[in-house]
Design a protein around this motif. Sequence first.
Motif, PDB file in Angstrom:
ATOM      1  N   SER A  71       0.822  -1.203   0.000  1.00  0.00           N
ATOM      2  CA  SER A  71       0.000   0.000   0.000  1.00  0.00           C
ATOM      3  C   SER A  71       0.860   1.258   0.000  1.00  0.00           C
ATOM      4  O   SER A  71       2.060   1.217   0.310  1.00  0.00           O
ATOM      5  CB  SER A  71      -0.916   0.006   1.221  1.00  0.00           C
ATOM      6  N   ASP A 136      -2.479   1.599  -3.836  1.00  0.00           N
ATOM      7  CA  ASP A 136      -3.578   1.300  -2.925  1.00  0.00           C
ATOM      8  C   ASP A 136      -4.641   0.483  -3.642  1.00  0.00           C
ATOM      9  O   ASP A 136      -5.094   0.852  -4.733  1.00  0.00           O
ATOM     10  CB  ASP A 136      -4.219   2.583  -2.388  1.00  0.00           C
ATOM     11  N   ILE A 149      -8.454  -0.067   2.697  1.00  0.00           N
ATOM     12  CA  ILE A 149      -7.276  -0.185   1.840  1.00  0.00           C
ATOM     13  C   ILE A 149      -6.472  -1.382   2.339  1.00  0.00           C
ATOM     14  O   ILE A 149      -6.114  -1.457   3.516  1.00  0.00           O
ATOM     15  CB  ILE A 149      -6.398   1.085   1.887  1.00  0.00           C
ATOM     16  N   ASP A 151      -3.280  -3.792   2.966  1.00  0.00           N
ATOM     17  CA  ASP A 151      -1.850  -3.540   3.186  1.00  0.00           C
ATOM     18  C   ASP A 151      -1.042  -3.937   1.966  1.00  0.00           C
ATOM     19  O   ASP A 151       0.058  -3.446   1.761  1.00  0.00           O
ATOM     20  CB  ASP A 151      -1.347  -4.321   4.398  1.00  0.00           C
ATOM     21  N   GLY A 152      -1.602  -4.824   1.138  1.00  0.00           N
ATOM     22  CA  GLY A 152      -0.928  -5.231  -0.085  1.00  0.00           C
ATOM     23  C   GLY A 152      -1.325  -6.627  -0.500  1.00  0.00           C
ATOM     24  O   GLY A 152      -2.226  -7.232   0.073  1.00  0.00           O
TER      25      GLY A 152
END
Length: 190
Positions: A71, A136, A149, A151-152
């Motif tokens: 993110s 994001d 959103i 974190d990834g």
Amino acid sequence: KDANDPNIPATDIQIALRFKKYINPSNPGNIPPLPVLAYNPVIDNVTVEKNGLTSTGNLLLDTGGTISVISVSQGMALGLVDANGDPFGDNYDFSVPIGGIGGSVELPGFILDRLTVPTLNGFNLIYLNARVCVHDIGILDEDTGEFTILDGIFGDNFMCASMDMATWDVSSTPYDNIVVDTRRGILGFD
């Protein structure tokens, strides 16, 4: 495969998966017929490091994701991008076009010092010179109306062979087998 299928390979490394609801069946971008929607696997407490700075987050396991993503807030914690997700000047190592629902975008990519994944085996799985993009990825929870959103995502570049697009150098996967055990909530590597 069935849970006790003898053809499922044993694995040397096991990573705990937690399942999270990222299901949006009423999204107007969905094109029928809709697939069966299931909860999504997440790897908790993945740490990324660059130049002595670290950030820890929970990454969505995306076996179809060409490149892993962190993110913007994680990228900011590592000093890679500003609050808009833009790299500082030309301070990025590569870029990757990513497409999906809603179009495509060119993402800045970075080679991190390391990405660390905790395992159930009592040690960490460490990827040196880990390649990630910063972007994001937002999810709307249709039940609560909250926008989150991620974190990834932990993508395919940490599981399968990958290629440096600039040089066409291919690095093979370090794994003979990868097992996603959804019943026990385990990602296994052999």
